[in-house]
Design a protein around this motif. Structure first.
Motif, PDB file in Angstrom:
ATOM      1  N   ALA A 105      48.761  45.365  35.115  1.00 24.93           N
ATOM      2  CA  ALA A 105      47.536  45.296  34.134  1.00 24.93           C
ATOM      3  C   ALA A 105      46.673  44.022  34.608  1.00 24.93           C
ATOM      4  N   TYR A 106      47.179  42.954  35.119  1.00 26.45           N
ATOM      5  CA  TYR A 106      46.410  41.867  35.707  1.00 26.45           C
ATOM      6  C   TYR A 106      45.256  42.547  36.748  1.00 26.45           C
ATOM      7  N   MET A 107      45.929  43.250  37.510  1.00 24.38           N
ATOM      8  CA  MET A 107      45.231  43.882  38.523  1.00 24.38           C
ATOM      9  C   MET A 107      44.105  44.827  38.227  1.00 24.38           C
ATOM     10  N   MET A 108      44.248  45.160  36.838  1.00 25.82           N
ATOM     11  CA  MET A 108      43.089  46.171  36.651  1.00 25.82           C
ATOM     12  C   MET A 108      42.135  45.225  35.552  1.00 25.82           C
ATOM     13  N   GLY A 109      42.378  44.028  35.418  1.00 29.01           N
ATOM     14  CA  GLY A 109      41.443  43.173  34.599  1.00 29.01           C
ATOM     15  C   GLY A 109      42.011  42.644  33.453  1.00 29.01           C
ATOM     16  N   ALA A 110      43.207  42.563  33.027  1.00 29.28           N
ATOM     17  CA  ALA A 110      43.742  41.948  31.652  1.00 29.28           C
ATOM     18  C   ALA A 110      43.854  40.488  32.256  1.00 29.28           C
ATOM     19  N   ASP A 111      43.665  39.638  30.969  1.00 30.45           N
ATOM     20  CA  ASP A 111      43.573  38.150  31.182  1.00 30.45           C
ATOM     21  C   ASP A 111      44.954  37.643  31.140  1.00 30.45           C
ATOM     22  N   GLU A 112      45.953  37.985  29.997  1.00 27.76           N
ATOM     23  CA  GLU A 112      47.102  37.507  29.794  1.00 27.76           C
ATOM     24  C   GLU A 112      48.034  38.256  29.605  1.00 27.76           C
ATOM     25  N   GLY A 113      49.560  37.976  29.852  1.00 28.75           N
ATOM     26  CA  GLY A 113      50.606  38.931  29.567  1.00 28.75           C
ATOM     27  C   GLY A 113      51.726  38.298  29.176  1.00 28.75           C
ATOM     28  N   TYR A 114      52.385  39.283  28.499  1.00 28.36           N
ATOM     29  CA  TYR A 114      53.652  38.782  27.988  1.00 28.36           C
ATOM     30  C   TYR A 114      54.812  40.021  28.180  1.00 28.36           C
ATOM     31  N   ILE A 122      39.740  59.919  26.177  1.00 25.54           N
ATOM     32  CA  ILE A 122      38.723  58.727  25.728  1.00 25.54           C
ATOM     33  C   ILE A 122      38.114  58.273  27.126  1.00 25.54           C
ATOM     34  N   CYS A 123      38.859  58.188  28.264  1.00 26.01           N
ATOM     35  CA  CYS A 123      38.172  57.693  29.427  1.00 26.01           C
ATOM     36  C   CYS A 123      39.019  57.841  30.687  1.00 26.01           C
ATOM     37  N   MET A 124      38.484  57.786  31.864  1.00 32.61           N
ATOM     38  CA  MET A 124      39.419  57.625  33.056  1.00 32.61           C
ATOM     39  C   MET A 124      39.684  56.432  33.260  1.00 32.61           C
ATOM     40  N   PRO A 125      41.064  55.931  33.437  1.00 34.60           N
ATOM     41  CA  PRO A 125      41.314  54.639  33.871  1.00 34.60           C
ATOM     42  C   PRO A 125      41.003  54.380  35.376  1.00 34.60           C
ATOM     43  N   ARG A 126      40.760  52.960  35.563  1.00 27.25           N
ATOM     44  CA  ARG A 126      40.316  52.491  36.905  1.00 27.25           C
ATOM     45  C   ARG A 126      41.438  52.322  37.558  1.00 27.25           C
ATOM     46  N   LEU A 127      41.420  52.260  39.028  1.00 20.50           N
ATOM     47  CA  LEU A 127      42.221  52.040  39.897  1.00 20.50           C
ATOM     48  C   LEU A 127      42.445  50.378  40.004  1.00 20.50           C
ATOM     49  N   PRO A 128      43.932  49.896  40.251  1.00 27.57           N
ATOM     50  CA  PRO A 128      43.871  48.434  40.488  1.00 27.57           C
ATOM     51  C   PRO A 128      43.152  47.924  41.493  1.00 27.57           C
ATOM     52  N   SER A 129      42.741  46.899  41.416  1.00 25.77           N
ATOM     53  CA  SER A 129      41.840  46.241  42.528  1.00 25.77           C
ATOM     54  C   SER A 129      42.720  45.237  43.475  1.00 25.77           C
ATOM     55  N   LEU A 130      42.479  45.362  44.600  1.00 22.84           N
ATOM     56  CA  LEU A 130      43.077  44.784  45.710  1.00 22.84           C
ATOM     57  C   LEU A 130      42.587  43.341  45.409  1.00 22.84           C
ATOM     58  N   LYS A 131      41.052  43.178  45.342  1.00 24.76           N
ATOM     59  CA  LYS A 131      40.653  41.707  45.050  1.00 24.76           C
ATOM     60  C   LYS A 131      41.280  40.922  43.730  1.00 24.76           C
ATOM     61  N   THR A 132      41.523  41.780  42.607  1.00 25.70           N
ATOM     62  CA  THR A 132      41.977  41.330  41.427  1.00 25.70           C
ATOM     63  C   THR A 132      43.350  40.947  41.732  1.00 25.70           C
ATOM     64  N   ALA A 133      44.365  41.612  42.553  1.00 22.82           N
ATOM     65  CA  ALA A 133      45.567  41.576  42.732  1.00 22.82           C
ATOM     66  C   ALA A 133      45.677  40.294  43.509  1.00 22.82           C
ATOM     67  N   ARG A 134      44.850  39.820  44.536  1.00 21.97           N
ATOM     68  CA  ARG A 134      45.094  38.518  45.053  1.00 21.97           C
ATOM     69  C   ARG A 134      44.523  37.358  44.297  1.00 21.97           C
ATOM     70  N   GLU A 135      43.390  37.449  43.194  1.00 24.40           N
ATOM     71  CA  GLU A 135      43.177  36.480  42.520  1.00 24.40           C
ATOM     72  C   GLU A 135      44.308  36.191  41.316  1.00 24.40           C
ATOM     73  N   THR A 136      45.107  37.364  41.039  1.00 24.03           N
ATOM     74  CA  THR A 136      45.995  37.145  39.898  1.00 24.03           C
ATOM     75  C   THR A 136      47.448  37.103  40.435  1.00 24.03           C
ATOM     76  N   ALA A 137      47.724  36.735  41.652  1.00 27.06           N
ATOM     77  CA  ALA A 137      49.108  36.890  42.325  1.00 27.06           C
ATOM     78  C   ALA A 137      49.699  35.764  41.789  1.00 27.06           C
ATOM     79  N   GLN A 138      49.231  34.460  41.345  1.00 26.57           N
ATOM     80  CA  GLN A 138      49.964  33.340  40.853  1.00 26.57           C
ATOM     81  C   GLN A 138      49.878  33.378  39.244  1.00 26.57           C
ATOM     82  N   ARG A 139      49.253  34.245  38.833  1.00 27.72           N
ATOM     83  CA  ARG A 139      49.057  34.093  37.236  1.00 27.72           C
ATOM     84  C   ARG A 139      50.489  34.352  36.646  1.00 27.72           C
TER      85      ARG A 139
END
Length: 259
Positions: free
Chosen positions: A73-82, A181-198
């Motif tokens: 979910a982080y790789m798709m754009g979510a901000d916080e996760g539990y 309702i919509c077509m889900p986006r693919l996880p982003s490699l760029k976002t994956a790198r940015e959120t790896a330590q989140r």
């Protein structure tokens, strides 16, 4: 807009063993993925955020390894996760699961909108989302194929069996979404790198307002599985290798009314 999205880690195969005593799936050693219907809920949240701003929090109830779907979910754009993980929560039925998630959401914060997928592929009840809303005492709409923010709430287009109904609900509210309702986006490699330590937050029963274990897991489940077993496979086949095989095949297909 402050949005919470319920997600779940489910088996990536239908060949999963079941504990005959408890009726609970044996998930150990089974490959898992994010529940496909939850991808549509998450994409809906992302589009609302892109249009109106805000924050997206995702949460899942499961074992510690469920962190994998939060990271997706982080790789798709979510901000916080539990991950709401506690052995005392295991084996819950629909009522106990929905109560657990309502308590978990309350423990995280206040949200304008809660989004869920229509159902999960390992349960198929389609009841947890609306039940969460009932526990929280907020309005809800299910089978939603279109969702727009409107003033103090949302306009939700419900795709019911014979009609399409549009309702307006004030915040806070809960919506379960359909696949169209919509077509889900693919996880982003760029976002994956940015959120790896989140950080993925892990919380247990002790973080809830109601910490009485009697209300959770198997003990808090009023319904019990009486008996569960894998379906019997009754596939029959014949092998034809002689010169009459084409004619026999034609005759058989005609008998079955395939031709």
């Amino acid at each position: 807009m402050n949005i919470f999205v319920c997600i779940k880690q489910v088996p990536s195969t239908n060949k999963v063993e079941v504990d005959e005593k408890t009726g609970v799936l044996k998930r150990d050693g089974v490959a898992s993925k994010m529940n496909p219907y939850d991808l549509y809920a998450l994409e809906t949240a992302l589009r609302l955020k892109e249009k109106h701003g805000g924050k997206i929090t995702v949460g899942t109830m499961g074992p510690p390894q469920a962190q994998a779907v939060v990271r997706e979910a982080y790789m798709m754009g979510a901000d916080e996760g539990y991950v709401f993980s506690d052995r005392r929560l295991g084996g819950a039925d629909v009522l106990a699961t929905s109560y657990t998630l309502s308590q978990a959401i309350r423990s995280v914060g206040d949200f304008d909108l809660i989004l869920c997928g229509r159902q999960t592929t390992d349960g198929d009840t389609a009841q947890v989302g609306p039940a969460i809303a009932e526990h929280l005492g907020i309005p809800h709409a299910a089978w939603v194929g279109r969702l727009e923010a409107a003033g103090d709430g949302v306009d939700a287009e419900q795709h019911l069996q014979n009609v399409i109904e549009t309702v307006h609900m004030p915040f806070p509210c809960l919506v379960t979404v359909e696949q169209d309702i919509c077509m889900p986006r693919l996880p982003s490699l760029k976002t994956a790198r940015e959120t790896a330590q989140r950080v993925v937050h892990i919380q247990g029963l002790d973080s809830f307002l109601d910490t009485d274990p009697v209300h959770y897991g198997l003990t808090g489940s009023p319904t019990q599985v009486e008996r569960i077993f894998p379906p019997q496979s009754e596939v029959e086949h014949e092998i034809w290798e002689d010169a009459q095989a084409p004619k026999r095949l034609y005759t058989q297909l005609k008998k079955w009314k395939f031709i």
